[in-house]
Design an enzyme around this catalytic site. Sequence first.
Site, PDB file in Angstrom:
ATOM      1  N   GLU A  68      -0.693 -10.504   3.424  1.00 21.71           N
ATOM      2  CA  GLU A  68      -0.401  -9.627   4.567  1.00 21.71           C
ATOM      3  C   GLU A  68      -0.668 -10.351   5.883  1.00 21.71           C
ATOM      4  O   GLU A  68       0.122 -10.259   6.825  1.00 21.71           O
ATOM      5  CB  GLU A  68      -1.270  -8.365   4.498  1.00 21.71           C
TER       6      GLU A  68
ATOM      7  N   GLY B  78       0.836  -1.204   0.000  1.00 21.45           N
ATOM      8  CA  GLY B  78       0.000   0.000   0.000  1.00 21.45           C
ATOM      9  C   GLY B  78       0.862   1.241   0.000  1.00 21.45           C
ATOM     10  O   GLY B  78       2.098   1.160   0.101  1.00 21.45           O
TER      11      GLY B  78
HETATM   12  C1  5RP Z   1      -3.206  -3.479   1.243  1.00 21.79           C
HETATM   13  C2  5RP Z   1      -3.510  -2.946   2.583  1.00 21.79           C
HETATM   14  C3  5RP Z   1      -2.991  -1.582   2.885  1.00 21.79           C
HETATM   15  O1  5RP Z   1      -2.131  -1.658   3.969  1.00 21.79           O
HETATM   16  C4  5RP Z   1      -4.161  -0.685   3.185  1.00 21.79           C
HETATM   17  O2  5RP Z   1      -5.052  -0.728   2.070  1.00 21.79           O
HETATM   18  C5  5RP Z   1      -3.707   0.740   3.423  1.00 21.79           C
HETATM   19  O3  5RP Z   1      -3.213   1.264   2.243  1.00 21.79           O
HETATM   20  P1  5RP Z   1      -2.617   2.724   2.130  1.00 21.79           P
HETATM   21  O4  5RP Z   1      -1.372   2.754   2.959  1.00 21.79           O
HETATM   22  O5  5RP Z   1      -2.356   2.871   0.649  1.00 21.79           O
HETATM   23  O6  5RP Z   1      -3.660   3.695   2.610  1.00 21.79           O
HETATM   24  O7  5RP Z   1      -4.125  -3.549   3.416  1.00 21.79           O
HETATM   25  O8  5RP Z   1      -3.865  -4.698   1.010  1.00 21.79           O
END
Ligand code: 5RP
Length: 225
Positions: free
Chosen positions: A105, A29
């Site tokens: 994750e 992310g």
């Molecule tokens: C990816 C995730 C990310 O950690 C979550 O979506 C947060 O993303 P960002 O840091 O772009 O806001 O779970 O699967």
Amino acid sequence: MTQDEAKKLVGLRAAEFVEEGMAVGLGTGTTSVQFIHALGERVRGGLKISCVASSESSHKLAASLGIPVTTLPELPELDLYIDGADEVAPGLALIKGGGGALLREKIVASAAKKFIVVADSTKIVEHLGRFPLPIEVIQMAMPLVVRKLAAIGLEGKLRHTKEGNIRMTDEGNYILDCACGEIPDPERLAAQIRSIVGVVEHGLFLNMAAFALIAGEDGVRELHP
Ligand code: 5RP
């Protein structure tokens, strides 16, 4: 401070938690991207570590920055995992998977002794559920899972790419984004979803994070469960 600036700030702070010789899990992310860049700086400065990424994209980024990165089977025990979240509720109950990497994750987080969440303050909520809950599903089970989710009140929407193709995860599965509204009992919902055959994983990360680093106007603060 803009959200992008907050992500950069918290990424920098998170990189300070990485110590010489550690085995580190890299999240996915935009916030994790900032962390990986900050970690790359430290590696170029001489820090010796080994890493495993929670997505192909984070793996590629880390490798391109000169960070030693391998696979989980090669490095199954991690000291630390650092990753973002879509929502952070009291007790560090999380929704994750906005970037589509929830399965890997959760696996990488489970392999780590300590999971630190990195987020900007817009991710803090009183109750989980404003962000649609991602659920990773085996392709052939999709109609069955949609029906079973509907029976527990969840309407799943198949995730597509910007180009209009069905979004495939790194493990070759589909993602259903479920608008839940406020989730009164995340543990119960997690158990209900998990009991559906064909569901591979869901984006509720409960009792997994040690603490969160939250970036806001006043800098970065630690949030404990
Ligand atoms: C990816 C995730 C990310 O950690 C979550 O979506 C947060 O993303 P960002 O840091 O772009 O806001 O779970 O699967």
